[in-house]
Design a protein around this motif. Structure first.
Motif, PDB file in Angstrom:
ATOM      1  N   LEU A  89       0.364  -1.059   0.145  1.00 22.86           N
ATOM      2  CA  LEU A  89      -0.321   0.162   0.072  1.00 22.86           C
ATOM      3  C   LEU A  89       1.276   1.033   0.009  1.00 22.86           C
ATOM      4  O   LEU A  89       1.852   1.701   0.900  1.00 22.86           O
ATOM      5  CB  LEU A  89      -0.972  -0.387   1.632  1.00 22.86           C
ATOM      6  CG  LEU A  89      -1.773   1.325   1.312  1.00 22.86           C
ATOM      7  CD1 LEU A  89      -3.297   0.742   0.249  1.00 22.86           C
ATOM      8  CD2 LEU A  89      -2.593   1.010   2.415  1.00 22.86           C
ATOM      9  N   CYS A  90       1.057   1.897  -1.341  1.00 26.88           N
ATOM     10  CA  CYS A  90       1.288   3.449  -0.941  1.00 26.88           C
ATOM     11  C   CYS A  90       0.604   4.241  -1.131  1.00 26.88           C
ATOM     12  O   CYS A  90      -0.560   4.597  -2.058  1.00 26.88           O
ATOM     13  CB  CYS A  90       2.134   3.556  -2.599  1.00 26.88           C
ATOM     14  SG  CYS A  90       3.420   4.931  -3.006  1.00 26.88           S
ATOM     15  N   THR A  91       0.301   5.519  -0.483  1.00 28.09           N
ATOM     16  CA  THR A  91      -0.710   6.705   0.302  1.00 28.09           C
ATOM     17  C   THR A  91       0.482   8.006   0.848  1.00 28.09           C
ATOM     18  O   THR A  91       1.242   7.726   1.683  1.00 28.09           O
ATOM     19  CB  THR A  91      -1.291   5.841   0.861  1.00 28.09           C
ATOM     20  OG1 THR A  91      -1.868   7.054   0.910  1.00 28.09           O
ATOM     21  CG2 THR A  91      -0.630   5.450   2.254  1.00 28.09           C
ATOM     22  N   ALA A  92      -0.037   8.925   0.533  1.00 29.28           N
ATOM     23  CA  ALA A  92      -0.067   9.796   1.078  1.00 29.28           C
ATOM     24  C   ALA A  92      -0.080   9.872   2.221  1.00 29.28           C
ATOM     25  O   ALA A  92       0.409  11.006   3.539  1.00 29.28           O
ATOM     26  CB  ALA A  92       0.112  11.084   0.347  1.00 29.28           C
ATOM     27  N   PHE A  93      -1.237   9.392   2.865  1.00 27.06           N
ATOM     28  CA  PHE A  93      -2.117   9.574   3.955  1.00 27.06           C
ATOM     29  C   PHE A  93      -1.676   8.220   5.255  1.00 27.06           C
ATOM     30  O   PHE A  93      -3.324   7.217   5.775  1.00 27.06           O
ATOM     31  CB  PHE A  93      -3.089   9.636   3.775  1.00 27.06           C
ATOM     32  CG  PHE A  93      -3.713  11.427   3.150  1.00 27.06           C
ATOM     33  CD1 PHE A  93      -3.810  12.205   3.654  1.00 27.06           C
ATOM     34  CD2 PHE A  93      -3.929  10.826   1.622  1.00 27.06           C
ATOM     35  CE1 PHE A  93      -3.617  13.532   2.409  1.00 27.06           C
ATOM     36  CE2 PHE A  93      -4.279  11.590   0.797  1.00 27.06           C
ATOM     37  CZ  PHE A  93      -3.838  13.617   0.944  1.00 27.06           C
ATOM     38  N   LEU A  94      -0.736   8.325   5.355  1.00 26.08           N
ATOM     39  CA  LEU A  94      -0.152   7.124   5.981  1.00 26.08           C
ATOM     40  C   LEU A  94       0.053   7.019   7.332  1.00 26.08           C
ATOM     41  O   LEU A  94       0.451   7.907   8.383  1.00 26.08           O
ATOM     42  CB  LEU A  94       1.306   6.212   5.776  1.00 26.08           C
ATOM     43  CG  LEU A  94       1.519   4.746   5.958  1.00 26.08           C
ATOM     44  CD1 LEU A  94       0.675   3.661   5.630  1.00 26.08           C
ATOM     45  CD2 LEU A  94       3.011   4.667   5.319  1.00 26.08           C
ATOM     46  N   ASP A  95      -0.922   6.881   8.460  1.00 29.30           N
ATOM     47  CA  ASP A  95      -0.595   6.532   9.675  1.00 29.30           C
ATOM     48  C   ASP A  95      -1.243   4.880  10.163  1.00 29.30           C
ATOM     49  O   ASP A  95      -1.111   4.011   9.916  1.00 29.30           O
ATOM     50  CB  ASP A  95      -1.564   7.382  10.098  1.00 29.30           C
ATOM     51  CG  ASP A  95      -3.260   6.688   9.766  1.00 29.30           C
ATOM     52  OD1 ASP A  95      -3.758   5.560   9.990  1.00 29.30           O
ATOM     53  OD2 ASP A  95      -3.997   7.631  10.341  1.00 29.30           O
ATOM     54  N   ASP A  96      -0.974   4.817  11.710  1.00 31.13           N
ATOM     55  CA  ASP A  96      -0.701   3.259  12.890  1.00 31.13           C
ATOM     56  C   ASP A  96      -2.179   2.820  12.333  1.00 31.13           C
ATOM     57  O   ASP A  96      -2.455   1.699  12.060  1.00 31.13           O
ATOM     58  CB  ASP A  96      -1.056   3.736  13.559  1.00 31.13           C
ATOM     59  CG  ASP A  96       0.579   3.846  14.399  1.00 31.13           C
ATOM     60  OD1 ASP A  96       1.579   4.146  13.462  1.00 31.13           O
ATOM     61  OD2 ASP A  96       1.572   4.486  15.174  1.00 31.13           O
ATOM     62  N   SER A  97      -3.784   3.808  12.257  1.00 29.30           N
ATOM     63  CA  SER A  97      -4.690   3.325  11.906  1.00 29.30           C
ATOM     64  C   SER A  97      -4.684   2.486  10.849  1.00 29.30           C
ATOM     65  O   SER A  97      -5.182   0.704  10.169  1.00 29.30           O
ATOM     66  CB  SER A  97      -5.808   3.460  12.469  1.00 29.30           C
ATOM     67  OG  SER A  97      -6.918   3.597  12.204  1.00 29.30           O
ATOM     68  N   LEU A  98      -4.181   3.312   9.525  1.00 26.91           N
ATOM     69  CA  LEU A  98      -4.054   2.602   8.190  1.00 26.91           C
ATOM     70  C   LEU A  98      -3.195   1.518   8.116  1.00 26.91           C
ATOM     71  O   LEU A  98      -3.705   0.381   7.605  1.00 26.91           O
ATOM     72  CB  LEU A  98      -3.779   3.818   6.799  1.00 26.91           C
ATOM     73  CG  LEU A  98      -3.651   3.404   6.050  1.00 26.91           C
ATOM     74  CD1 LEU A  98      -5.126   2.892   4.965  1.00 26.91           C
ATOM     75  CD2 LEU A  98      -3.967   4.274   4.761  1.00 26.91           C
TER      76      LEU A  98
END
Length: 131
Positions: A89-98
């Motif tokens: 998964l490659c995203t600009a909005f990465l956090d622990d929950s995601l």
């Protein structure tokens, strides 16, 4: 399928709704070349599912926020159709929950888009981990 020495190429399917991001990934992987082959690109989850079936990629690099199916929804469908498919998964909005949601969906790795220079090494490591 081509080879690099005795090692098979890592066949990559790039999935992102932004053509510029796919271009950056494709160019970065091309510059890193050794054993990395972009076999296709998709702009949405439905196209990614069809292309994965047709192209048999080693790894699918999947954006999270796309029109239609999200990256997590696409991954769930992809992994149902193709058990064992490797997905990043490659995203600009990465956090622990995601990251946790991705792990629960069967996605083994996550990367932020601002870290795309690390993608070639991540793909190689991920491919060798699963071999």
């Amino acid at each position: 399928m081509g080879t690099l020495g005795a090692v098979a190429d890592i066949r990559v399917l790039l999935v992102d709704d932004e053509a510029d991001v796919r271009l950056v990934m494709r160019v970065g992987l091309g510059l890193a070349n050794a054993g990395l082959v972009v076999v296709g690109e998709a702009a949405d989850g439905e196209s990614a599912l069809r292309m994965a079936d047709e192209l048999d990629p080693t790894i699918v690099v999947l954006d999270h926020r796309m029109p239609g199916l999200s990256g997590l929804e696409t991954a769930a469908r992809l992994l149902h159709r193709r058990p064992g498919q490797r997905v990043i998964l490659c995203t600009a909005f990465l956090d622990d929950s995601l990251c946790e949601q991705a792990r629960l969906a069967g996605i083994a790795r996550c990367i932020q888009k601002h870290d795309l220079t690390k993608l070639p090494d991540l793909l190689r490591a991920f491919a060798s981990d699963a071999a």
